[in-house]
Design a protein around this motif. Structure first.
Motif, PDB file in Angstrom:
ATOM      1  N   ARG A 399       0.815  -1.218   0.000  1.00 55.65           N
ATOM      2  CA  ARG A 399       0.000   0.000   0.000  1.00 55.65           C
ATOM      3  C   ARG A 399       0.849   1.268   0.000  1.00 55.65           C
ATOM      4  O   ARG A 399       0.376   2.333  -0.412  1.00 55.65           O
ATOM      5  N   GLU A 400       2.076   1.171   0.481  1.00 58.40           N
ATOM      6  CA  GLU A 400       2.916   2.373   0.494  1.00 58.40           C
ATOM      7  C   GLU A 400       3.252   2.861  -0.907  1.00 58.40           C
ATOM      8  O   GLU A 400       3.733   3.991  -1.069  1.00 58.40           O
ATOM      9  N   ARG A 426      -8.425  13.166   1.917  1.00 57.30           N
ATOM     10  CA  ARG A 426      -9.454  12.172   2.257  1.00 57.30           C
ATOM     11  C   ARG A 426      -9.663  11.186   1.119  1.00 57.30           C
ATOM     12  O   ARG A 426      -9.909   9.996   1.350  1.00 57.30           O
ATOM     13  N   LEU A 427      -9.544  11.674  -0.118  1.00 60.80           N
ATOM     14  CA  LEU A 427      -9.684  10.775  -1.269  1.00 60.80           C
ATOM     15  C   LEU A 427      -8.512   9.796  -1.319  1.00 60.80           C
ATOM     16  O   LEU A 427      -8.690   8.591  -1.558  1.00 60.80           O
ATOM     17  N   LEU A 428      -7.310  10.281  -1.081  1.00 66.05           N
ATOM     18  CA  LEU A 428      -6.147   9.396  -1.072  1.00 66.05           C
ATOM     19  C   LEU A 428      -6.253   8.374   0.059  1.00 66.05           C
ATOM     20  O   LEU A 428      -5.887   7.211  -0.100  1.00 66.05           O
ATOM     21  N   GLN A 429      -6.788   8.814   1.215  1.00 65.87           N
ATOM     22  CA  GLN A 429      -6.963   7.887   2.331  1.00 65.87           C
ATOM     23  C   GLN A 429      -7.931   6.765   1.962  1.00 65.87           C
ATOM     24  O   GLN A 429      -7.698   5.594   2.300  1.00 65.87           O
ATOM     25  N   ALA A 430      -9.012   7.118   1.261  1.00 69.49           N
ATOM     26  CA  ALA A 430      -9.968   6.096   0.827  1.00 69.49           C
ATOM     27  C   ALA A 430      -9.310   5.107  -0.126  1.00 69.49           C
ATOM     28  O   ALA A 430      -9.576   3.902  -0.075  1.00 69.49           O
ATOM     29  N   GLY A 492       6.274  -8.529   3.561  1.00 70.89           N
ATOM     30  CA  GLY A 492       6.821  -7.709   2.483  1.00 70.89           C
ATOM     31  C   GLY A 492       6.926  -6.245   2.849  1.00 70.89           C
ATOM     32  O   GLY A 492       7.047  -5.386   2.000  1.00 70.89           O
ATOM     33  N   GLY A 493       6.829  -5.886   4.159  1.00 63.95           N
ATOM     34  CA  GLY A 493       6.967  -4.492   4.528  1.00 63.95           C
ATOM     35  C   GLY A 493       5.734  -3.668   4.243  1.00 63.95           C
ATOM     36  O   GLY A 493       5.783  -2.449   4.173  1.00 63.95           O
ATOM     37  N   ALA A 494       4.558  -4.284   4.013  1.00 65.43           N
ATOM     38  CA  ALA A 494       3.351  -3.542   3.699  1.00 65.43           C
ATOM     39  C   ALA A 494       2.781  -2.911   4.952  1.00 65.43           C
ATOM     40  O   ALA A 494       2.904  -3.435   6.046  1.00 65.43           O
ATOM     41  N   ILE A 495       2.108  -1.767   4.825  1.00 65.85           N
ATOM     42  CA  ILE A 495       1.512  -1.077   5.956  1.00 65.85           C
ATOM     43  C   ILE A 495       0.141  -1.676   6.225  1.00 65.85           C
ATOM     44  O   ILE A 495      -0.725  -1.690   5.346  1.00 65.85           O
ATOM     45  N   PRO A 496      -0.107  -2.205   7.420  1.00 70.62           N
ATOM     46  CA  PRO A 496      -1.397  -2.831   7.707  1.00 70.62           C
ATOM     47  C   PRO A 496      -2.520  -1.827   7.586  1.00 70.62           C
ATOM     48  O   PRO A 496      -2.416  -0.706   8.077  1.00 70.62           O
ATOM     49  N   PRO A 497      -3.596  -2.167   6.901  1.00 69.32           N
ATOM     50  CA  PRO A 497      -4.702  -1.232   6.743  1.00 69.32           C
ATOM     51  C   PRO A 497      -5.461  -1.040   8.058  1.00 69.32           C
ATOM     52  O   PRO A 497      -5.490  -1.898   8.915  1.00 69.32           O
ATOM     53  N   LYS A 503      -3.160  11.006   7.863  1.00 71.79           N
ATOM     54  CA  LYS A 503      -2.334  12.110   8.370  1.00 71.79           C
ATOM     55  C   LYS A 503      -1.190  11.577   9.225  1.00 71.79           C
ATOM     56  O   LYS A 503      -0.043  12.019   9.109  1.00 71.79           O
ATOM     57  N   GLU A 504      -1.501  10.641  10.110  1.00 72.62           N
ATOM     58  CA  GLU A 504      -0.459  10.073  10.960  1.00 72.62           C
ATOM     59  C   GLU A 504       0.581   9.334  10.129  1.00 72.62           C
ATOM     60  O   GLU A 504       1.795   9.433  10.387  1.00 72.62           O
ATOM     61  N   LEU A 505       0.085   8.587   9.159  1.00 70.18           N
ATOM     62  CA  LEU A 505       1.004   7.831   8.304  1.00 70.18           C
ATOM     63  C   LEU A 505       1.920   8.775   7.528  1.00 70.18           C
ATOM     64  O   LEU A 505       3.138   8.604   7.504  1.00 70.18           O
TER      65      LEU A 505
END
Length: 559
Positions: A399-400, A426-430, A492-497, A503-505
């Motif tokens: 996801r990164e 907000r769109l990118l977060q979705a 694989g280093g993916a960010i857990p959803p 914003k925090e990410l």
């Protein structure tokens, strides 16, 4: 020495009659027939081949039999070197031909080239301006006449045609000059056509080299969008395997970019100058698939009106990309296995064995191990294909990379559609929270659709097409604010959803980049894959500069 200017239509010289002198004893009508026959044969030679050397050699041989030449030469002028040199000669050795070079205005040949007029020497031993650079004539037992006519293209001399002739007591140069003038005109047209074809060929070769270089640049690994740990591992594998001729099996879900990786392997390999041929094994029925792979001979089946090369022949000295190899029918699998083992095959309906040098790159989204268990895929073919396996992760496992892909596709479709559309956080977060079952292909189509249908410059969550849905404000506020897990915590280093807000990410990633760059914003922007201006905006937005200085023991200028 005599200089003759010819005009009007000319007929070549032939036999001798009363009142007309020459080297033949045939009646005048026979001479005219021989002249026309000679010009006809020369025209046939020039019209039958684009090989200039072969055509000019044939012309000299015909003139030899017609005019009784001892020697004949065709000289062409090189504007770059300023030299008139022998291109072809009859009755001369290669050493003598190599010595046949003249400057403009030098000797008889240089003057013919300079003035564009034919010249005749009744006896070359009596002419001081005759420069025999070739030294091919030696001691002459009888008088030899020398005739030289210019070869012209569009009224400009580009070369000279010469012949040596042995004459009796009666000599008529006008007939010979007219014949040679016509022949020289035909040679000029052939030279002009050859030069035109050569220029076009060189242009096409230059264009081909340019396109090949563009493809190499386009499919360089650093041009592929994705900076996650999983993708970095794939880049390393591609870089290693591309320098070999090993068979590669690319596995991954539909839309993960298997063909892109296959092209990267080819265009980063020593075979980059060769063809890259692809075939989707699931797109054709078995009856056509075999013909597409191996080709067929004329009459091999109904509708085979001509022989046809298959993809293996077309990919010789290059790479063959077999997409969806898991859908290959079992009978074709057997023949493919033989090609992989022996590097040779026969066309459908043929008996001749054809050897090829092809690198195989296969791809599939299917579980081949399960297909082997069900008896739908040959185990020996699997081991032949699975020499170097490369697995592409789905988009939900990296996801990164989504922000980088969104930025890339947004710039691409803005450029193609002459738009200036941007997206909100907000769109990118979705988009980060959506699983993208269609992977990169689905993401690309989603952004293209939003750019085309956008009614304003700023895209909002409600612009997302179904089934992608943006979370409501209430859902965002109710979501537990958990600190982001380290990259090694997930596969694989993916960010857990759904563990932290966008914003925090984003804030955490910017701080990490600044820390790695020792506070140098240009380096931090390069690590994040954004511009320094975009980084400064995020620094102001999240108040990171003040927090970064305080955390590193620096004085706060606002205090």
């Amino acid at each position: 020495m005599r200089s003759l200017a010819t005009s009007g239509s000319a007929v070549p010289q032939a036999p001798e009659t009363e009142g007309v002198s020459g080297g033949y004893d045939s009646p005048l009508p026979n001479r005219r027939v021989l002249e026309l026959s000679t010009l006809y044969e020369i025209s046939k030679i020039l019209g039958s081949s684009l090989d200039l050397e072969r055509s000019l050699t044939g012309i000299l041989r015909i003139l030899n039999s017609f005019m009784g030449m001892r020697k004949g030469t065709i000289l062409l002028y090189d504007a770059e070197s300023g030299e008139l040199s022998i291109r072809l000669a009859l009755g001369m050795s290669p050493e003598e031909i190599a010595r046949g070079k003249y400057q403009m205005g030098e000797g008889i040949l240089g003057k013919v080239m300079q003035h564009g007029l034919p010249m005749v020497i009744p006896d070359i031993e009596q002419e001081p301006e005759f420069l025999d650079h070739t030294r091919s004539r030696g001691d002459l037992s009888q008088p030899v006449a020398f005739i030289a006519v210019p070869i012209k293209v569009g009224g400009e001399a580009v070369g000279v045609l010469t012949v040596d002739r042995l004459f009796g007591q009666k000599i008529s140069f006008e007939e010979d000059v007219r014949v040679l003038t016509i022949v020289a005109s035909l040679i000029g047209q052939a030279v002009n056509l050859h030069q035109h074809v050569t220029r076009e060929r060189e242009g096409l070769l230059a264009q081909t080299r340019s396109l090949q270089q563009a493809l190499r640049t386009r499919y360089r690994l650093d041009n592929i969008v994705g900076r996650s740990k999983r993708m970095q591992e794939i880049y390393d594998a591609v870089e290693q395997v591309s320098q070999t001729r090993a068979t590669v099996l690319i596995r991954g879900e539909s839309g993960t970019g298997k063909e892109l990786i296959a092209r990267a392997i080819h265009y980063n390999s020593p075979r980059a100058a060769g063809p890259f041929v692809k075939l989707n094994c699931a797109a054709l029925p078995q009856s056509l698939l075999e013909s597409e792979l191996f080709g067929h001979e004329k009459g091999a089946f109904t509708g085979a009106t001509a022989a046809k090369k298959g993809r293996f022949e077309l990919a010789d000295q290059g790479s063959l990309f077999l997409d969806e190899i898991g859908d290959l029918p079992m009978p074709v699998q057997v023949k493919l296995l033989r090609v992989l083992q022996e590097r040779c095959f026969e066309r459908v309906g043929g008996t001749r064995t054809i050897a090829v040098d092809v690198r195989i790159i296969a791809a599939t989204h299917q579980d081949l191990e399960a297909a082997i268990t069900r008896g739908e895929f040959r185990e020996d073919l699997y081991y032949r294909l699975n020499v170097v396996p490369i697995r592409l992760p789905p988009l939900r496992e990296r996801r990164e990379d989504i922000p980088l892909l969104v930025e890339h596709f947004l710039a691409k479709f803005n450029r193609e559609n002459n738009r200036k559309v941007r997206i909100t956080g907000r769109l990118l977060q979705a988009m980060l929270e959506y699983d993208w079952p269609g992977n990169v292909r689905e993401l690309e189509n989603c952004i293209e659709r939003m750019v085309i249908l956008a009614r304003r410059r700023l895209l909002l969550p409600e612009d997302l097409p179904l089934p992608i849905q943006a979370p409501s404000d209430a859902q965002v506020k109710a979501r537990p604010r958990t600190a982001p897990a380290p990259a090694s915590a997930s596969a694989g280093g993916a960010i857990p959803p759904r563990l932290c807000s966008l914003k925090e990410l984003e804030r955490e990633q910017v701080i990490r980049a600044l820390d790695r760059a020792n506070g140098v914003q240009i380096k931090a922007a390069a690590l994040l894959g954004i511009t320094p201006r975009q980084l400064r905006y995020r620094l102001r937005k999240y108040g990171i500069i003040r927090a970064f200085r305080l955390s590193n023991g620096q004085r706060d200028p606002e205090a």
